[in-house]
Enzyme design. Structure first.
Site, PDB file in Angstrom:
ATOM      1  N   ASP A   1      -1.920 -14.058 -37.310  1.00  0.00           N
ATOM      2  CA  ASP A   1      -3.215 -14.479 -37.311  1.00  0.00           C
ATOM      3  C   ASP A   1      -3.874 -13.891 -38.451  1.00  0.00           C
ATOM      4  OD1 ASP A   1      -3.674 -12.224 -36.204  1.00  0.00           O
ATOM      5  OD2 ASP A   1      -4.841 -12.999 -34.647  1.00  0.00           O
ATOM      6  N   SER A   2      -3.233 -12.863 -39.100  1.00  0.00           N
ATOM      7  CA  SER A   2      -3.621 -12.499 -40.633  1.00  0.00           C
ATOM      8  C   SER A   2      -3.842 -13.633 -41.515  1.00  0.00           C
ATOM      9  CB  SER A   2      -2.805 -11.332 -41.066  1.00  0.00           C
ATOM     10  OG  SER A   2      -1.512 -11.733 -40.949  1.00  0.00           O
TER      11      SER A   2
ATOM     12  N   ASP B   1       1.561 -15.170 -33.517  1.00  0.00           N
ATOM     13  CA  ASP B   1       0.466 -14.788 -32.708  1.00  0.00           C
ATOM     14  C   ASP B   1      -0.260 -15.720 -31.982  1.00  0.00           C
ATOM     15  OD1 ASP B   1       0.183 -11.920 -33.452  1.00  0.00           O
ATOM     16  OD2 ASP B   1      -0.572 -12.401 -35.307  1.00  0.00           O
TER      17      ASP B   1
ATOM     18  N   LYS C   1       3.060 -13.245 -29.620  1.00  0.00           N
ATOM     19  CA  LYS C   1       2.398 -11.883 -29.769  1.00  0.00           C
ATOM     20  C   LYS C   1       0.952 -11.796 -29.314  1.00  0.00           C
ATOM     21  CE  LYS C   1       1.524  -9.512 -33.587  1.00  0.00           C
ATOM     22  NZ  LYS C   1       0.184  -9.302 -33.503  1.00  0.00           N
TER      23      LYS C   1
ATOM     24  N   GLU D   1      -2.653  -9.503 -28.171  1.00  0.00           N
ATOM     25  CA  GLU D   1      -3.188  -8.303 -28.471  1.00  0.00           C
ATOM     26  C   GLU D   1      -3.617  -8.094 -26.952  1.00  0.00           C
ATOM     27  OE1 GLU D   1      -5.915  -8.318 -31.595  1.00  0.00           O
ATOM     28  OE2 GLU D   1      -4.337  -9.066 -33.102  1.00  0.00           O
TER      29      GLU D   1
ATOM     30  N   GLU E   1      -0.583  -0.744 -33.937  1.00  0.00           N
ATOM     31  CA  GLU E   1      -1.218  -0.703 -35.213  1.00  0.00           C
ATOM     32  C   GLU E   1      -2.392   0.248 -35.176  1.00  0.00           C
ATOM     33  OE1 GLU E   1      -2.703  -4.522 -36.312  1.00  0.00           O
ATOM     34  OE2 GLU E   1      -3.799  -3.954 -38.272  1.00  0.00           O
TER      35      GLU E   1
HETATM   36  O1  KIV Z   1      -1.532 -11.007 -37.685  1.00  0.00           O
HETATM   37  C1  KIV Z   1      -0.799 -10.043 -38.521  1.00  0.00           C
HETATM   38  O2  KIV Z   1      -0.294  -9.898 -39.653  1.00  0.00           O
HETATM   39  C2  KIV Z   1      -0.409  -8.923 -37.563  1.00  0.00           C
HETATM   40  C3  KIV Z   1       0.369  -7.768 -37.966  1.00  0.00           C
HETATM   41  C4  KIV Z   1      -0.651  -6.905 -39.013  1.00  0.00           C
HETATM   42  C5  KIV Z   1       1.024  -6.960 -37.069  1.00  0.00           C
HETATM   43  O3  KIV Z   1      -0.861  -9.001 -36.243  1.00  0.00           O
END
Ligand code: KIV
Length: 282
Positions: free
Chosen positions: A44-45, A83, A112, A114, A180
């Site tokens: 989600d970056s 994510d 994924k 969090e 992280e």
């Molecule tokens: O969204 C992302 O890029 C991440 C990584 C930094 C682990 O969650």
């Protein structure tokens, strides 16, 4: 053959370090797979590096689905994790509906999430439903307004909680865990205690694998990269040079040349022009 969850877990058992990288579209996926990266993350970056937001918080399941689908249209080899974005897994039902969109509509192999003990019910139910889940602890950017963008779990109490959360996620069925921006000695200890692979980012060399953001390793953005970013190229500067040269060539007539252009018989053009002239005169 596509990398599987079992393959990634075997890499840990065999002591093979696991490279993981974010990708967001078809070109990054093709390059990452040609380079042999076995584990890819549609992170989600993408909110920051693809969509121009300041944080990951505005990212929606629709955003994730569109980018994950672009990745999956060309991906053939890697295990692709996506994510679940902010507030899309607040309840077990939300988690199932978000994972359904990413797995059924986009076609990723895993998701994924969090969080620690508080999301164990979601992790357990997803796992029971056949969804491979990767956990994410430490600096969890979706909670940045609560925890800050700083090194997490430096003190004993916080470090204990992180280890307990990691063990709880493993017990709930998570197949791997991202850690992280936590102190390297803690990340190493967690990696030793867990049977599942621990993938670090800003968590030192003692993890079972490392994950990095595409734009960071390639130097796509000007400015100060995060301390934990490893920069392996200066592609942003190379792209800027290329674009500047292109614009200059267009301005001074050096582009396009004959090799970029199609030709036709002169007689065909003369006939076409004559036909238009005579139809205009008629
Ligand atoms: O969204 C992302 O890029 C991440 C990584 C930094 C682990 O969650």
């Amino acid at each position: 053959m596509r990398t599987t969850v079992a393959d990634v877990q075997k890499m840990k058992r065999n002591g093979e370090r696991i490279p993981m990288l974010t990708v967001y579209d078809c070109s990054s996926t093709l390059i990452a797979e040609r380079a042999g990266v076995p584990l890819l993350l549609v992170g989600d970056s993408l909110g920051m590096v693809m969509l121009g937001y300041d944080t990951t918080l505005p990212v929606t399941v629709t955003d994730m689905e569109r980018h994950a689908a672009a990745v999956m249209r060309v991906s053939k080899q890697a295990l692709v994790v996506a994510d679940l974005p902010f507030l899309s897994y607040a309840t077990v039902d939300d988690a199932i509906s978000s994972a359904r969109r990413l797995m059924q509509n986009a076609g990723v192999q895993a998701v994924k999430l969090e969080g620690g003990a508080s999301i164990v019910p979601q992790v357990r139910r997803l796992t029971e439903c056949g969804v491979p889940v990767m956990g994410h602890l430490g600096l969890t950017p979706q909670s940045q307004h609560q925890i800050g963008l700083k090194v997490q779990a430096r003190g004993a109490a916080e470090a204990t909680r992180l280890l307990e959360d990691a063990l709880a996620l493993e017990a709930a069925g998570a197949f791997a865990l991202v850690l992280e921006v936590v102190p390297a000695p803690l990340a190493e200890a967690v990696s030793r205690r867990l049977r599942i692979p621990v993938i670090g980012i800003g968590a030192g060399a003692g993890c079972d694998g490392q994950v990095q953001v595409w734009h960071d390793i390639l130097g796509l953005f000007e400015g100060r990269p995060p301390r934990h970013a490893g920069q392996y190229a200066a592609i942003g500067a190379a792209m800027e040079d290329a674009v500047r040269t292109y614009a200059t060539d267009v301005r001074n007539g050096a582009f396009p040349t004959e090799k970029h252009s199609a030709q036709m018989e002169a007689a065909e053009l003369t006939a076409a022009l004559a036909a238009v002239t005579s139809s205009n005169e008629a």
